[in-house]
Design a protein around this motif. Structure first.
Motif, PDB file in Angstrom:
ATOM      1  N   LYS A 135       0.820  -1.218   0.000  1.00  0.00           N
ATOM      2  CA  LYS A 135       0.000   0.000   0.000  1.00  0.00           C
ATOM      3  C   LYS A 135       0.856   1.271   0.000  1.00  0.00           C
ATOM      4  O   LYS A 135       0.648   2.194   0.784  1.00  0.00           O
ATOM      5  CB  LYS A 135      -0.967  -0.006   1.184  1.00  0.00           C
ATOM      6  N   ILE A 136       1.820   1.309  -0.909  1.00  0.00           N
ATOM      7  CA  ILE A 136       2.671   2.482  -1.090  1.00  0.00           C
ATOM      8  C   ILE A 136       2.281   3.148  -2.406  1.00  0.00           C
ATOM      9  O   ILE A 136       2.302   2.517  -3.457  1.00  0.00           O
ATOM     10  CB  ILE A 136       4.163   2.078  -1.119  1.00  0.00           C
ATOM     11  N   ARG A 137       1.952   4.423  -2.352  1.00  0.00           N
ATOM     12  CA  ARG A 137       1.489   5.116  -3.548  1.00  0.00           C
ATOM     13  C   ARG A 137       2.564   5.982  -4.190  1.00  0.00           C
ATOM     14  O   ARG A 137       2.492   6.268  -5.391  1.00  0.00           O
ATOM     15  CB  ARG A 137       0.281   5.983  -3.200  1.00  0.00           C
ATOM     16  N   ASN A 138       3.517   6.408  -3.406  1.00  0.00           N
ATOM     17  CA  ASN A 138       4.538   7.310  -3.915  1.00  0.00           C
ATOM     18  C   ASN A 138       5.661   6.527  -4.579  1.00  0.00           C
ATOM     19  O   ASN A 138       6.288   5.657  -3.972  1.00  0.00           O
ATOM     20  CB  ASN A 138       5.099   8.159  -2.762  1.00  0.00           C
ATOM     21  N   ARG A 139       5.921   6.836  -5.848  1.00  0.00           N
ATOM     22  CA  ARG A 139       6.929   6.100  -6.603  1.00  0.00           C
ATOM     23  C   ARG A 139       8.330   6.316  -6.039  1.00  0.00           C
ATOM     24  O   ARG A 139       9.141   5.387  -5.975  1.00  0.00           O
ATOM     25  CB  ARG A 139       6.875   6.529  -8.064  1.00  0.00           C
ATOM     26  N   LYS A 140       8.650   7.554  -5.616  1.00  0.00           N
ATOM     27  CA  LYS A 140       9.974   7.807  -5.051  1.00  0.00           C
ATOM     28  C   LYS A 140      10.181   7.026  -3.762  1.00  0.00           C
ATOM     29  O   LYS A 140      11.270   6.490  -3.513  1.00  0.00           O
ATOM     30  CB  LYS A 140      10.153   9.309  -4.798  1.00  0.00           C
ATOM     31  N   ALA A 141       9.144   6.954  -2.965  1.00  0.00           N
ATOM     32  CA  ALA A 141       9.241   6.189  -1.722  1.00  0.00           C
ATOM     33  C   ALA A 141       9.459   4.710  -2.024  1.00  0.00           C
ATOM     34  O   ALA A 141      10.207   4.015  -1.325  1.00  0.00           O
ATOM     35  CB  ALA A 141       7.974   6.381  -0.885  1.00  0.00           C
ATOM     36  N   ALA A 142       8.800   4.230  -3.091  1.00  0.00           N
ATOM     37  CA  ALA A 142       8.953   2.831  -3.474  1.00  0.00           C
ATOM     38  C   ALA A 142      10.372   2.543  -3.959  1.00  0.00           C
ATOM     39  O   ALA A 142      10.937   1.478  -3.675  1.00  0.00           O
ATOM     40  CB  ALA A 142       7.954   2.481  -4.569  1.00  0.00           C
ATOM     41  N   LEU A 143      10.980   3.501  -4.676  1.00  0.00           N
ATOM     42  CA  LEU A 143      12.349   3.317  -5.147  1.00  0.00           C
ATOM     43  C   LEU A 143      13.326   3.222  -3.986  1.00  0.00           C
ATOM     44  O   LEU A 143      14.329   2.498  -4.047  1.00  0.00           O
ATOM     45  CB  LEU A 143      12.744   4.466  -6.074  1.00  0.00           C
ATOM     46  N   CYS A 144      13.032   3.958  -2.921  1.00  0.00           N
ATOM     47  CA  CYS A 144      13.890   3.907  -1.737  1.00  0.00           C
ATOM     48  C   CYS A 144      13.666   2.618  -0.950  1.00  0.00           C
ATOM     49  O   CYS A 144      14.616   2.014  -0.444  1.00  0.00           O
ATOM     50  CB  CYS A 144      13.615   5.117  -0.840  1.00  0.00           C
ATOM     51  N   ARG A 145      12.420   2.206  -0.844  1.00  0.00           N
ATOM     52  CA  ARG A 145      12.115   1.009  -0.054  1.00  0.00           C
ATOM     53  C   ARG A 145      12.451  -0.273  -0.802  1.00  0.00           C
ATOM     54  O   ARG A 145      12.834  -1.271  -0.193  1.00  0.00           O
ATOM     55  CB  ARG A 145      10.642   1.012   0.334  1.00  0.00           C
ATOM     56  N   PHE A 146      12.276  -0.248  -2.121  1.00  0.00           N
ATOM     57  CA  PHE A 146      12.547  -1.441  -2.927  1.00  0.00           C
ATOM     58  C   PHE A 146      13.597  -1.124  -3.993  1.00  0.00           C
ATOM     59  O   PHE A 146      13.287  -1.085  -5.189  1.00  0.00           O
ATOM     60  CB  PHE A 146      11.261  -1.941  -3.599  1.00  0.00           C
ATOM     61  N   PRO A 147      14.836  -0.875  -3.587  1.00  0.00           N
ATOM     62  CA  PRO A 147      15.878  -0.561  -4.569  1.00  0.00           C
ATOM     63  C   PRO A 147      16.175  -1.769  -5.451  1.00  0.00           C
ATOM     64  O   PRO A 147      15.818  -2.904  -5.126  1.00  0.00           O
ATOM     65  CB  PRO A 147      17.089  -0.203  -3.699  1.00  0.00           C
ATOM     66  N   ARG A 148      16.828  -1.514  -6.567  1.00  0.00           N
ATOM     67  CA  ARG A 148      17.130  -2.574  -7.529  1.00  0.00           C
ATOM     68  C   ARG A 148      17.866  -3.737  -6.878  1.00  0.00           C
ATOM     69  O   ARG A 148      17.559  -4.899  -7.138  1.00  0.00           O
ATOM     70  CB  ARG A 148      17.962  -1.999  -8.670  1.00  0.00           C
ATOM     71  N   ARG A 149      18.821  -3.437  -6.037  1.00  0.00           N
ATOM     72  CA  ARG A 149      19.606  -4.500  -5.414  1.00  0.00           C
ATOM     73  C   ARG A 149      18.729  -5.445  -4.604  1.00  0.00           C
ATOM     74  O   ARG A 149      18.912  -6.662  -4.647  1.00  0.00           O
ATOM     75  CB  ARG A 149      20.682  -3.880  -4.518  1.00  0.00           C
ATOM     76  N   ASP A 150      17.764  -4.876  -3.880  1.00  0.00           N
ATOM     77  CA  ASP A 150      16.870  -5.719  -3.064  1.00  0.00           C
ATOM     78  C   ASP A 150      15.972  -6.599  -3.930  1.00  0.00           C
ATOM     79  O   ASP A 150      15.607  -7.710  -3.513  1.00  0.00           O
ATOM     80  CB  ASP A 150      16.008  -4.851  -2.148  1.00  0.00           C
ATOM     81  N   LEU A 151      15.592  -6.113  -5.088  1.00  0.00           N
ATOM     82  CA  LEU A 151      14.726  -6.914  -5.956  1.00  0.00           C
ATOM     83  C   LEU A 151      15.392  -8.250  -6.286  1.00  0.00           C
ATOM     84  O   LEU A 151      14.713  -9.281  -6.379  1.00  0.00           O
ATOM     85  CB  LEU A 151      14.417  -6.160  -7.246  1.00  0.00           C
ATOM     86  N   TYR A 152      16.707  -8.235  -6.431  1.00  0.00           N
ATOM     87  CA  TYR A 152      17.442  -9.454  -6.772  1.00  0.00           C
ATOM     88  C   TYR A 152      17.913 -10.218  -5.539  1.00  0.00           C
ATOM     89  O   TYR A 152      17.748 -11.444  -5.459  1.00  0.00           O
ATOM     90  CB  TYR A 152      18.635  -9.103  -7.666  1.00  0.00           C
ATOM     91  N   GLU A 153      18.497  -9.519  -4.587  1.00  0.00           N
ATOM     92  CA  GLU A 153      19.098 -10.200  -3.448  1.00  0.00           C
ATOM     93  C   GLU A 153      18.088 -10.563  -2.361  1.00  0.00           C
ATOM     94  O   GLU A 153      18.224 -11.611  -1.722  1.00  0.00           O
ATOM     95  CB  GLU A 153      20.195  -9.320  -2.850  1.00  0.00           C
ATOM     96  N   ARG A 154      17.101  -9.745  -2.149  1.00  0.00           N
ATOM     97  CA  ARG A 154      16.116 -10.016  -1.101  1.00  0.00           C
ATOM     98  C   ARG A 154      14.909 -10.793  -1.609  1.00  0.00           C
ATOM     99  O   ARG A 154      14.462 -11.750  -0.971  1.00  0.00           O
ATOM    100  CB  ARG A 154      15.647  -8.702  -0.472  1.00  0.00           C
ATOM    101  N   TYR A 155      14.403 -10.382  -2.769  1.00  0.00           N
ATOM    102  CA  TYR A 155      13.179 -10.999  -3.286  1.00  0.00           C
ATOM    103  C   TYR A 155      13.453 -12.094  -4.317  1.00  0.00           C
ATOM    104  O   TYR A 155      12.538 -12.816  -4.698  1.00  0.00           O
ATOM    105  CB  TYR A 155      12.271  -9.924  -3.874  1.00  0.00           C
ATOM    106  N   GLY A 156      14.683 -12.205  -4.781  1.00  0.00           N
ATOM    107  CA  GLY A 156      15.063 -13.327  -5.642  1.00  0.00           C
ATOM    108  C   GLY A 156      14.681 -13.213  -7.096  1.00  0.00           C
ATOM    109  O   GLY A 156      14.554 -14.233  -7.787  1.00  0.00           O
ATOM    110  N   LEU A 157      14.527 -12.000  -7.609  1.00  0.00           N
ATOM    111  CA  LEU A 157      14.186 -11.830  -9.017  1.00  0.00           C
ATOM    112  C   LEU A 157      15.334 -12.318  -9.889  1.00  0.00           C
ATOM    113  O   LEU A 157      16.505 -12.063  -9.607  1.00  0.00           O
ATOM    114  CB  LEU A 157      13.898 -10.357  -9.319  1.00  0.00           C
ATOM    115  N   TYR A 158      14.993 -13.034 -10.948  1.00  0.00           N
ATOM    116  CA  TYR A 158      16.005 -13.531 -11.890  1.00  0.00           C
ATOM    117  C   TYR A 158      16.561 -12.371 -12.706  1.00  0.00           C
ATOM    118  O   TYR A 158      15.819 -11.503 -13.156  1.00  0.00           O
ATOM    119  CB  TYR A 158      15.395 -14.579 -12.826  1.00  0.00           C
ATOM    120  N   LYS A 159      17.884 -12.363 -12.914  1.00  0.00           N
ATOM    121  CA  LYS A 159      18.544 -11.274 -13.635  1.00  0.00           C
ATOM    122  C   LYS A 159      19.057 -11.769 -14.989  1.00  0.00           C
ATOM    123  O   LYS A 159      20.067 -12.480 -15.048  1.00  0.00           O
ATOM    124  CB  LYS A 159      19.709 -10.731 -12.814  1.00  0.00           C
TER     125      LYS A 159
END
Length: 211
Positions: A135-159
C-alpha cells in the motif's frame, strides 16, 4: 540461408521432404534479400548490417519486436494487483520461470538491448507489485524502499544477462527447436565461417512443413 541462388537448395529441401512424406508450404515460403530488408524467423529479426567502426557486414540477429512485446505482457500479467493475496515467493517464482525461459532462448547475438529492456520491465513490474502489496502510492518512496539490489538479493528476481550472445558467424544452423517454458530444448544456433561482403539471400519457410 544461401549466399547466392536459392533454387538448388530449394530443390534439395523439397526432395528431402518428399522422402519423409511431407511437403513444403509454398504459400508461406518466400525469399528475402537480407542486405535490403529484415525478416522474422523463430522469434528473431534478422538483417545484414555493417559495423559502426569497421564498416564490415555482419548478420544482425535480435529478438523481434513481437517477442519483446509478448514477454513484457506476460510479466505484467504475472505481477498484477489481483495476485497480491498469493505468497510473494510463488509470484516471483512464476516470474522467474517465464523470464529465464525467454532469456535463455533469446540470449543470442545482438540481444543486449532487448535484454536490457526486459530486465528493466521486470524490475518495474515487481516494484509496482510490491507497492500494491504494501500500500505504497509514492513512486519515489517505493524506489527507496525497494531498490534494484533488493529486488534481486532479497526478493530473488532472476537477472537476465546484459551482454550479447554467441560470437558472430556467417551460417546459422537451427537444431533442438523448442518454446521457452514448454518443457522442451531451447533453440540453439551453430556458427559457420566469416561473413564476406556479398548479398545473402535467405529462404524462409514459416511454417516449414505441412503435413
Amino acid at each position: 540461408m544461401c549466399r547466392k541462388e536459392v533454387e538448388e537448395p530449394l530443390k534439395v529441401v523439397r526432395h528431402v521432404l518428399e522422402r519423409l512424406d511431407l511437403s513444403l508450404n509454398e504459400t508461406k515460403t518466400h525469399i528475402v534479400d537480407a542486405t535490403q530488408a529484415s525478416f522474422n524467423f523463430l522469434g528473431f529479426t534478422i538483417q545484414m548490417s555493417r559495423g559502426a567502426k569497421t564498416g564490415k557486414p555482419y548478420p544482425n540477429v535480435r529478438p523481434a519486436d513481437k517477442s519483446l512485446k509478448s514477454i513484457k505482457a506476460r510479466l505484467t500479467e504475472l505481477t498484477g494487483r489481483n495476485l497480491t493475496p498469493i505468497p510473494l515467493s510463488d509470484l516471483v517464482g512464476s516470474v522467474n520461470r517465464s523470464l529465464r525461459g525467454w532469456a535463455n532462448y533469446f540470449h543470442y547475438r545482438n540481444s543486449s538491448a532487448a535484454m536490457s529492456k526486459v530486465r528493466q520491465h521486470a524490475e518495474d513490474r515487481l516494484r509496482t507489485h510490491l507497492m500494491k502489496r504494501h500500500k505504497i502510492r509514492n513512486r519515489k518512496a517505493a524506489l527507496c524502499r525497494f531498490p534494484r539490489r533488493d529486488l534481486y538479493e532479497r526478493y530473488g528476481l532472476y537477472k537476465p544477462a546484459y551482454g550479447s550472445g554467441l560470437e558472430l558467424g556467417a551460417c546459422l544452423g537451427v537444431k533442438n527447436i523448442g518454446k521457452p517454458c514448454a518443457g522442451k530444448s531451447h533453440a540453439r544456433f551453430d556458427e559457420g565461417g566469416q561473413v564476406k561482403p556479398c548479398p545473402l539471400l535467405y529462404t524462409i519457410t514459416l511454417p516449414l512443413l505441412r503435413l
